[in-house]
Design a protein around this motif. Structure first.
Motif: not given
Length: 335
Positions: A177-184, A238-249
Motif C-alpha cells: 500500500e505504501g509503495r502504491v502511494v509512492r507511484y501515485a 512488487e509494485i511495478q510497471m512493464d519496462p516500456e511504460t516505465f521507460r516512457l514514464y
C-alpha cells in the motif's frame, strides 16, 4: 455467539476479499501508545480521519505545489495534489485488492511536512539550517510530535512508514500500500504539472516528447489510465510497471524537470521565497522569545534551530509572507 461490531465486520470482510499480499488492519503493528479500539472504524480508517481533521492538513490548501502565486483559481495547491494522489492510489489499490483505507491514510498524510513555497522552501531551510530538512521526514515529525500540542496523532506504524518512504530517495515502504502511494504521487504530479504548465503558458501540448504521446496518450486522462493500468497488470510481490511504460514514464519525468521545474519564468519568484525563509530563520534563531509558546518545549529539548525549522515548515505561503512583512517591512507611523 457474540455479535461482531461494525469494525470487526469490516475486518472480517478484509480477510475474505483482500489479496493475501494486502496489509490487514487486524494485523497492524500498532501504535506507539495503545488506544481503545473504535467499535466502528478500523485502525487505518481512524488514522485517515485523524489526518484529515488535523491542523497541518488544513494548511495544505494554502501551500504551493509548483507555481508560486499563480494568477487563477485552477492551479494546484498542495491540498489538491494530495487529493489527486489519493484518488490515483486508491484506484491502483482497488485493482490489486489491497487495503484502500491504509492507502488513503498514507496518501492524505504524505505531504503534511511540506514547507511554504513548495520545494523552494525545502531547499531554503537546508541552506540556512544545520538540520538537513526532508519533507517526508518532517511529515512523520508532524504526526508524531507536532500535532495536538506536541502529543502527535499516534498513528499506526504502517501509515507512518508509508509517509516516510513516499519519496524516491527513500527505501521502499514495507507495505505494498505504501509503495502504491509512492507511484501515485509521481503519476499525479507529472500529469497535473503538465496541465498547470500548459495553463500558465510554460508548455504547449505539442512540446511533450512524441514517444510519450504515442505510448502513454495525448491527454492527462489517457496518460494516467495507461500508467495505472500498467501498474495493476504488472504488480504482484512488487509494485511495478512493464519496462516500456516505465521507460516512457521516466522520459516524461525527465522532460518536466528540464522544461518546467527549471524554467526561469515558472520559477522566477523562488529566489524571493528562499530569501524570505532564510531571513525568517535567522531572525527567529536570534529572537527565540518571539516563537509561539507551543514551540517552547521543542526549543528546550531539541534546540532553537529545530524549533524554528518546525515553525517555518508549518507555515502556509501567505502566513509566511505576512510574518515576514510584520517583522521586516516598515509600517506607516500613526499617533
Amino acid at each position: 455467539m457474540t455479535e461482531l461490531n461494525i469494525r470487526e465486520q469490516t475486518q472480517a470482510l478484509e480477510r475474505q476479499t483482500l489479496s493475501p499480499r494486502a496489509a490487514l488492519s487486524a494485523h497492524t503493528r500498532g501504535r506507539d501508545f495503545p488506544e481503545e479500539e473504535c467499535p466502528i472504524r478500523t485502525p487505518y480508517q481512524r488514522d485517515r480521519d485523524k489526518i484529515i481533521h488535523c491542523n497541518a492538513f488544513r494548511r495544505l490548501m494554502h501551500k504551493t505545489q509548483v507555481f508560486l502565486f499563480p494568477q487563477g483559481d485552477h492551479y494546484r495547491t498542495r491540498l489538491t495534489h494530495t487529493l489527486e494522489v489519493n484518488q490515483i492510489a486508491r484506484t491502483i489499490g482497488r485493482g490489486l485488492r489491497l487495503n484502500e483505507d491504509l492507502i488513503e491514510a498514507i496518501a492524505m498524510g504524505h505531504d503534511l511536512g511540506h514547507t511554504p513555497f513548495g520545494h523552494a522552501g525545502e531547499y531554503a531551510l537546508r541552506e540556512v539550517s544545520p538540520i538537513w530538512f526532508i519533507h517526508s521526514e518532517q511529515s512523520v515529525r508532524v504526526v508524531e510530535k507536532l500535532e495536538r500540542d506536541g502529543r502527535g496523532l499516534n498513528l499506526t506504524k504502517e501509515v507512518r512508514d508509508g509517509i516516510l518512504r513516499h519519496s524516491d530517495k527513500a527505501p521502499w515502504a514495507e507495505t505494498l500500500e505504501g509503495r502504491v502511494v509512492r507511484y501515485a504521487d509521481k503519476i499525479a504530479y507529472i500529469n497535473h504539472d503538465i496541465e498547470d504548465a500548459i495553463r500558465g503558458g510554460i508548455l504547449r501540448e505539442g512540446d511533450l516528447p512524441w514517444e510519450t504521446k504515442v505510448g502513454l496518450g495525448q491527454t492527462k486522462s489517457q496518460r494516467i489510465t495507461t500508467l495505472v493500468t500498467s501498474l495493476i497488470q504488472n504488480s504482484g510481490e512488487e509494485i511495478q510497471m512493464d519496462p516500456e511504460t516505465f521507460r516512457l514514464y521516466r522520459t516524461l519525468q525527465d522532460f518536466l524537470f528540464e522544461a518546467v521545474y527549471l524554467d526561469p519564468v515558472a520559477k522566477g519568484e523562488e529566489g524571493k521565497a528562499k530569501e524570505i525563509i532564510g531571513q525568517l530563520y535567522t531572525w527567529f534563531v536570534a529572537h527565540p522569545d518571539k516563537l509561539p509558546a507551543e514551540y517552547e518545549g521543542i526549543r528546550e529539548k531539541e534546540g532553537i534551530q529545530r524549533a524554528v525549522v518546525d515553525y517555518i515548515a508549518g507555515m502556509s505561503d501567505r502566513y509566511c509572507i505576512a510574518t515576514f512583512e510584520d517583522i521586516f517591512v516598515p509600517r506607516p507611523w500613526t499617533r
